[in-house]
Scaffold this motif. Structure first.
Motif, PDB file in Angstrom:
ATOM      1  N   HIS A  64       0.915  -1.250   0.025  1.00  0.00           N
ATOM      2  CA  HIS A  64      -0.122   0.084   0.178  1.00  0.00           C
ATOM      3  C   HIS A  64       0.931   1.185   0.004  1.00  0.00           C
ATOM      4  N   ASN A  65       0.730   1.988  -0.948  1.00  0.00           N
ATOM      5  CA  ASN A  65       1.233   3.465  -1.079  1.00  0.00           C
ATOM      6  C   ASN A  65       0.370   4.576  -1.150  1.00  0.00           C
ATOM      7  N   THR A  66       0.971   6.006  -0.728  1.00  0.00           N
ATOM      8  CA  THR A  66       0.190   7.068  -1.170  1.00  0.00           C
ATOM      9  C   THR A  66       0.244   7.332  -2.647  1.00  0.00           C
ATOM     10  N   ASN A  67      -0.523   7.969  -3.195  1.00  0.00           N
ATOM     11  CA  ASN A  67      -0.704   8.105  -4.644  1.00  0.00           C
ATOM     12  C   ASN A  67       0.519   8.570  -5.223  1.00  0.00           C
ATOM     13  N   HIS A  68       1.144   7.948  -6.309  1.00  0.00           N
ATOM     14  CA  HIS A  68       2.532   8.434  -7.041  1.00  0.00           C
ATOM     15  C   HIS A  68       2.557   8.496  -8.400  1.00  0.00           C
ATOM     16  N   GLY A  69       1.201   7.614  -8.969  1.00  0.00           N
ATOM     17  CA  GLY A  69       1.191   7.560 -10.449  1.00  0.00           C
ATOM     18  C   GLY A  69       1.636   6.195 -10.714  1.00  0.00           C
ATOM     19  N   VAL A  70       1.252   5.640 -12.067  1.00  0.00           N
ATOM     20  CA  VAL A  70       1.531   4.288 -12.751  1.00  0.00           C
ATOM     21  C   VAL A  70       3.178   4.095 -12.596  1.00  0.00           C
ATOM     22  N   SER A  71       3.870   4.789 -12.920  1.00  0.00           N
ATOM     23  CA  SER A  71       5.485   4.334 -13.176  1.00  0.00           C
ATOM     24  C   SER A  71       5.868   4.269 -11.922  1.00  0.00           C
ATOM     25  N   TYR A  72       5.776   5.012 -10.840  1.00  0.00           N
ATOM     26  CA  TYR A  72       6.306   4.859  -9.530  1.00  0.00           C
ATOM     27  C   TYR A  72       5.798   3.407  -8.959  1.00  0.00           C
ATOM     28  N   THR A  73       4.451   3.141  -9.139  1.00  0.00           N
ATOM     29  CA  THR A  73       4.026   2.045  -8.736  1.00  0.00           C
ATOM     30  C   THR A  73       4.516   0.579  -9.160  1.00  0.00           C
ATOM     31  N   ARG A  74       4.665   0.882 -10.635  1.00  0.00           N
ATOM     32  CA  ARG A  74       5.335  -0.352 -11.280  1.00  0.00           C
ATOM     33  C   ARG A  74       6.931  -0.547 -10.985  1.00  0.00           C
ATOM     34  N   ASN A  75       7.454   0.719 -11.029  1.00  0.00           N
ATOM     35  CA  ASN A  75       8.848   0.515 -10.278  1.00  0.00           C
ATOM     36  C   ASN A  75       8.991  -0.003  -8.752  1.00  0.00           C
ATOM     37  N   ILE A  76       7.916   0.117  -7.855  1.00  0.00           N
ATOM     38  CA  ILE A  76       8.112  -0.367  -6.672  1.00  0.00           C
ATOM     39  C   ILE A  76       7.732  -1.883  -6.761  1.00  0.00           C
ATOM     40  N   GLY A  77       6.813  -2.211  -7.694  1.00  0.00           N
ATOM     41  CA  GLY A  77       6.901  -3.601  -7.920  1.00  0.00           C
ATOM     42  C   GLY A  77       7.997  -4.233  -8.445  1.00  0.00           C
ATOM     43  N   VAL A  78       8.628  -3.951  -9.242  1.00  0.00           N
ATOM     44  CA  VAL A  78      10.081  -4.362  -9.920  1.00  0.00           C
ATOM     45  C   VAL A  78      10.774  -4.407  -8.681  1.00  0.00           C
ATOM     46  N   LYS A  79      10.971  -3.491  -7.841  1.00  0.00           N
ATOM     47  CA  LYS A  79      11.963  -3.375  -6.796  1.00  0.00           C
ATOM     48  C   LYS A  79      11.756  -4.725  -5.835  1.00  0.00           C
ATOM     49  N   HIS A  80      10.496  -5.019  -5.726  1.00  0.00           N
ATOM     50  CA  HIS A  80      10.380  -6.197  -4.893  1.00  0.00           C
ATOM     51  C   HIS A  80      10.084  -7.578  -5.397  1.00  0.00           C
ATOM     52  N   ALA A  81      10.323  -7.369  -6.892  1.00  0.00           N
ATOM     53  CA  ALA A  81      10.216  -8.910  -7.516  1.00  0.00           C
ATOM     54  C   ALA A  81      11.513  -9.609  -7.440  1.00  0.00           C
ATOM     55  N   THR A  82      11.123 -11.017  -7.443  1.00  0.00           N
ATOM     56  CA  THR A  82      12.406 -11.814  -7.002  1.00  0.00           C
ATOM     57  C   THR A  82      12.185 -13.104  -8.244  1.00  0.00           C
ATOM     58  N   GLY A  83      11.266 -13.218  -9.255  1.00  0.00           N
ATOM     59  CA  GLY A  83      11.094 -14.027 -10.094  1.00  0.00           C
ATOM     60  C   GLY A  83      12.188 -13.888 -11.114  1.00  0.00           C
ATOM     61  N   LYS A  84      12.601 -15.053 -12.008  1.00  0.00           N
ATOM     62  CA  LYS A  84      13.586 -15.045 -12.874  1.00  0.00           C
ATOM     63  C   LYS A  84      13.006 -14.127 -14.196  1.00  0.00           C
ATOM     64  N   TYR A  85      11.535 -13.995 -14.431  1.00  0.00           N
ATOM     65  CA  TYR A  85      10.891 -13.360 -15.341  1.00  0.00           C
ATOM     66  C   TYR A  85      10.065 -12.346 -14.614  1.00  0.00           C
ATOM     67  N   ILE A  86       9.942 -10.983 -15.195  1.00  0.00           N
ATOM     68  CA  ILE A  86       9.123 -10.079 -14.537  1.00  0.00           C
ATOM     69  C   ILE A  86       7.785  -9.770 -15.612  1.00  0.00           C
ATOM     70  N   THR A  87       6.783  -9.707 -15.325  1.00  0.00           N
ATOM     71  CA  THR A  87       5.896  -9.309 -16.322  1.00  0.00           C
ATOM     72  C   THR A  87       4.856  -8.327 -15.433  1.00  0.00           C
ATOM     73  N   PHE A  88       3.760  -8.015 -16.351  1.00  0.00           N
ATOM     74  CA  PHE A  88       2.845  -6.984 -15.692  1.00  0.00           C
ATOM     75  C   PHE A  88       1.573  -7.022 -16.299  1.00  0.00           C
TER      76      PHE A  88
END
Length: 315
Positions: A64-88
């Motif tokens: 859960h985040n405060t509102n920052h927009g879709v790019s910031y939100t996806r970047n947070i997701g990538v930062k937490h991703a641990t998979g060999k492949y990343i998708t959206f």
């Protein structure tokens, strides 16, 4: 051999009517080794609470985040991703049941750094496939052609499977409101050796009438420019693309300049005299590359020539 983990990132904002369908399409995939990262972007509706209901599944992480927009939100997701492949996946869209399985199988078989698949797009009351060409390896020029000249697979991030390493050190640009996923694709291509297209529609793109691209006023900047054209400028400045790719993008910028100037001449008045002047400068600047680029058909060039010369004509 152990199945590689796939990280699926979903930005969530004002999606209370669609997010459950999206999540269930992901958790119901035939391929089970996934992690679903739901990044709630300070949504004012019940989206966050709906996401929390799925957190009992060990494969689901809710942020859960405060509102920052879709790019910031996806970047947070990538930062937490641990998979060999990343998708959206977008919160108002959903996967076909074997979306992940087919992409992983193709990525492993082809040893592709970026694996791209087709999609279904909503048109009226039915979904139509984007697929018109066969599967095969794609060059940089091929990819650029298919996010400018046509929408065979676009620049979208949701029908791309990225090897984790090609996203290292790159981010969605948080200063772009449009084409931020195309920007990321161009960045990832610079880190990639092989790009492969799987010519199967595996994603349902629900064409929301409330999306930013449907709100024409949202397409204009405060500087009397068009955000699409501004985004392409940034893509060209920040990436080392081949001259052929640059010419194709210039051609698309020409077409956009013609289309947006035409809106002004036909009385829609989204901008003013300065906007028209800026668009006319772009038309003149990109005109030569457009007419010299063989990626645009003669029929298409004739159509845009008429639009350019007779901007008040309804055609």
């Amino acid at each position: 051999m152990e199945e590689p983990k796939v990280s699926i990132i979903v930005p969530v904002y004002k999606a209370e009517d669609t997010i459950s369908c999206c999540i269930e399409s992901i958790l119901g995939q035939t391929y089970r080794n996934i992690e679903l990262i739901l990044v709630e972007d300070g949504s004012p509706d019940k989206s966050g609470a709906i996401c929390d209901k799925y957190s009992s599944d060990s494969r689901v992480t809710v942020i859960h985040n405060t509102n920052h927009g879709v790019s910031y939100t996806r970047n947070i997701g990538v930062k937490h991703a641990t998979g060999k492949y990343i998708t959206f996946c977008d919160a108002d869209d959903y996967y076909v049941p074997d979306h992940v399985e087919k992409n992983v199988f193709t990525a492993l078989k082809q040893d592709s750094d970026i694996t791209i698949s087709g999609y279904y797009i909503e048109q009226g009351e039915e979904f139509v496939s984007s697929v018109h060409i066969p599967s095969g390896q794609m060059s940089e020029i091929d990819v650029v052609r298919h996010f400018t000249v046509d929408d065979e697979f676009g620049g979208f991030c949701w029908n791309k499977f990225y090897k984790r390493e090609v996203l290292q050190g790159i981010k969605f640009p948080e200063d772009l409101a449009i084409l931020e996923d195309t920007y990321l694709l161009c960045s990832a291509m610079e880190n990639s050796k092989k790009i492969y297209y799987l010519a199967e529609p595996l994603y349902y793109y629900c064409d929301s009438q409330s999306s930013v691209t449907r709100n024409v006023n949202m397409l204009y900047s405060e500087y009397d420019t068009v955000k699409y054209i501004d985004s392409y400028r940034k893509i060209l400045v920040d990436h080392h693309l081949s001259q052929k790719s640059v010419n194709i993008i210039h051609g698309r910028m020409f077409e956009m300049s013609v289309d947006f100037r035409r809106l002004e001449y036909q009385g829609f008045r989204y901008g003013g005299p300065k906007l028209i002047k800026n668009l006319e400068v772009d038309i003149k600047h990109f005109c030569n590359d457009y007419y010299c680029c063989d990626e645009f058909s003669l029929k298409r060039k004739l159509k845009y020539t008429i639009k350019m010369l007779l901007p008040k004509l309804h055609c």
